[in-house]
Design an enzyme around this catalytic site. Structure first.
Site, short mmCIF file in Angstrom:
data_model
loop_
_atom_site.label_atom_id
_atom_site.label_comp_id
_atom_site.label_asym_id
_atom_site.label_seq_id
_atom_site.Cartn_x
_atom_site.Cartn_y
_atom_site.Cartn_z
N ASP A 125 23.00 -14.61 77.09
CA ASP A 125 23.36 -14.40 78.72
C ASP A 125 22.78 -13.22 79.30
O ASP A 125 22.22 -12.26 78.49
CB ASP A 125 24.83 -14.54 78.84
CG ASP A 125 25.77 -13.50 78.41
OD1 ASP A 125 25.44 -12.84 77.49
OD2 ASP A 125 26.57 -12.93 78.85
N GLU B 200 23.80 -10.14 77.65
CA GLU B 200 23.26 -9.74 76.27
C GLU B 200 24.26 -10.02 75.16
O GLU B 200 24.23 -9.33 74.12
CB GLU B 200 22.61 -8.58 76.31
CG GLU B 200 21.90 -8.20 77.63
CD GLU B 200 21.04 -6.97 77.29
OE1 GLU B 200 21.77 -5.85 77.32
OE2 GLU B 200 19.84 -6.96 77.21
C1 NOJ Z 1 27.11 -4.19 75.12
C2 NOJ Z 1 27.15 -4.69 76.54
O1 NOJ Z 1 28.21 -5.27 76.78
C3 NOJ Z 1 25.92 -5.41 76.91
O2 NOJ Z 1 26.07 -6.01 78.34
C4 NOJ Z 1 24.92 -4.41 76.99
O3 NOJ Z 1 23.62 -4.94 77.38
C5 NOJ Z 1 24.56 -3.76 75.71
N1 NOJ Z 1 26.07 -3.32 75.16
C6 NOJ Z 1 23.77 -2.63 75.45
O4 NOJ Z 1 23.99 -1.56 76.14
C1 NOJ Z 2 23.68 -3.92 80.36
C2 NOJ Z 2 23.91 -5.22 81.24
O1 NOJ Z 2 24.85 -6.28 80.75
C3 NOJ Z 2 22.34 -5.89 81.27
O2 NOJ Z 2 22.45 -7.07 81.90
C4 NOJ Z 2 21.36 -5.17 81.49
O3 NOJ Z 2 20.08 -5.75 81.76
C5 NOJ Z 2 21.38 -3.90 80.71
N1 NOJ Z 2 22.45 -3.29 80.78
C6 NOJ Z 2 20.38 -3.00 81.42
O4 NOJ Z 2 20.82 -2.34 82.77
#
Ligand code: NOJ
Ligand code: NOJ
Length: 428
Positions: A202, A205
């Site tokens: 999603d 991530e």
């Molecule tokens: C965990 C976060 O919940 C996620 O959204 C993010 O992209 C990663 N760590 C990397 O920072």
């Molecule tokens: C974490 C977020 O969850 C993700 O959507 C985003 O792409 C990265 N950070 C980088 O900003």
């Protein structure tokens, strides 16, 4: 990045004019103008930095705790979308920037990575180093919103070029009918059309499965792709993209949860974290905004989307103590600061902690209400964002849920891009 000439464009003036006809506090009105100008500057500062490739976009200048110094496909596309939408600020620079981005994106597509290569699943790779190298560590991959979002920026750019007599450039660099695809837009559309059913990670991530956000951006890319293929005389593709677009659209229905009374973010989870029980997620609103349907199902006027927005607001109102403050000192209404989803455990540096409100999530609800014409409601969310912004309107990724100070990656490019997207609702 080259500096742009100072922004004095008509957009800002139009905004002032529009607001002066309403009874809004001139204070907020002025801040919105100033903040818009700052956001345009900061978005440009994030693009093509000295140690990055031309056309790369840093998610944040933060290189540790957290390290966000990467080109994320999603963040970059949402940023370039604003560069292009606000091109009046400096048309020449916007044009060059989009070309750099298109070239860099094609390089990304052709770079073998841990998701695959350009002939299979490589286009789902979520992020690259700023010099274009593949990111060879474990990550939530693939993330299939990326190719859809990228196509959604590059198609309007290509359309503009076509309208300005640049067909040969478009056919050479952006969209060529040949298969296997050898241009950036065509490759993205083929990837989306053939792989939208694949589970992927999603936008946060974290979860692998089928996601509303990913699907709605894929739907819109295929719908726009159908029209674009037609313009290019790519008849087979026109028909194929159209068929797939209808199917994707239909699949979006499944995300409605009658019992819960809102659209849920994920179905058919196949991997990743498993604790997002509510399914309530600002990703729904972001998807609706990024897909941009003007009316009907999955638009801002869909009553089910409204129900989802209301559920989000109620939930975050209760969840974050910072939201106990409901008025500014001068008595203006503050809407609640909004997070990604209630079960969030990412504090901006590490997971397993307490999640927080995010600027871009708060901007999303503001934009949602603005697009519905509910300006006072939108204003209350904008005021919330202003309240927690730092000096000179700086915006990190998050807002501490207890003390209201900023947290997480500093100067998050997506925070600024989401504010610009919100401001576009004021002068379409
Ligand atoms: C965990 C976060 O919940 C996620 O959204 C993010 O992209 C990663 N760590 C990397 O920072
Ligand atoms: C974490 C977020 O969850 C993700 O959507 C985003 O792409 C990265 N950070 C980088 O900003």
């Amino acid at each position: 990045m080259k500096t742009r000439t100072k922004f004095l464009a008509t957009a800002g003036m139009g905004l002032g004019l529009l607001l002066s006809t309403t009874a809004w506090s001139s204070n907020l009105d002025d801040w919105m103008d100033i903040q818009t100008d700052r956001c345009i500057d900061r978005v440009y500062e994030a693009i093509s930095p000295d140690d990055g490739a031309l056309g790369s976009v840093m998610a944040s200048p933060s290189k540790r705790e957290p390290n966000y110094y990467y080109h994320w496909i999603r963040d970059a596309a949402l940023t370039m979308r604003e560069v292009w939408a606000w091109r009046d600020a400096d048309p020449q620079l916007a044009m060059e920037t989009l070309w750099d981005y298109a070239h860099f994106s094609r390089e990304n597509q052709l770079t073998d990575n841990l998701s695959g290569n350009h002939t299979d699943k490589g286009l789902g790779e979520p992020k690259f180093h700023m010099n274009g190298d593949a990111y060879n560590e474990s990550w939530g991959r693939p993330q299939n919103d990326g190719p859809a979002l990228r196509a959604l920026v590059l198609m309007p750019f290509a359309k503009y070029l076509l309208d300005h007599g640049k067909e040969s450039q478009v056919r050479k660099k952006l969209y060529n009918n040949d298969l296997p695809a050898r241009t950036v837009i065509k490759a993205d559309l083929e990837y989306v059309a053939h792989r939208w059913k694949d589970p992927s990670y999603d936008l946060w991530e974290e979860v692998e499965g089928d996601h509303f956000y990913t699907r709605i951006t894929q739907w819109r890319a295929l719908q726009m792709g159908t029209e674009f293929a037609k313009i290019m005389g790519d008849e087979g593709a026109e028909e194929f993209y159209h068929k797939q677009a209808l199917k994707v659209h239909k699949s979006l229905e499944e995300f409605w949860n009658e019992k819960k009374g809102y659209y849920v973010a994920t179905l058919n989870r196949t991997g990743g974290v498993d604790y997002k029980e509510s399914g309530l997620d600002i990703a729904i609103i972001l998807g609706v905004l990024h897909a941009g349907a003007k009316k009907g199902a999955f638009s801002v006027f869909d009553p089910r989307v409204l129900d989802t927005a209301i559920a989000l607001e109620k939930t975050f109102q209760k969840l974050y103590s910072v939201n106990k403050i409901k008025k500014t000192r001068s008595g203006d209404v503050l809407a609640p600061a909004i997070g990604r989803y209630p079960e969030d455990t990412y504090n901006g540096v590490e997971s397993g902690k307490q999640g927080n409100p995010w600027f871009l999530a708060t901007h999303a609800l503001a934009e949602f209400y603005a697009k519905r014409g509910e300006w006072d409601k939108a204003e209350a969310f904008i005021l919330r964002s202003k309240t927690h912004s730092g000096e000179n309107g700086r915006q990190s990724e998050q807002i501490d849920r207890n003390n209201g100070y900023m947290k997480g990656a500093r100067d998050l490019t997506w925070s600024y891009a989401s504010f610009l997207s919100l401001m576009r609702a004021y002068h379409p």
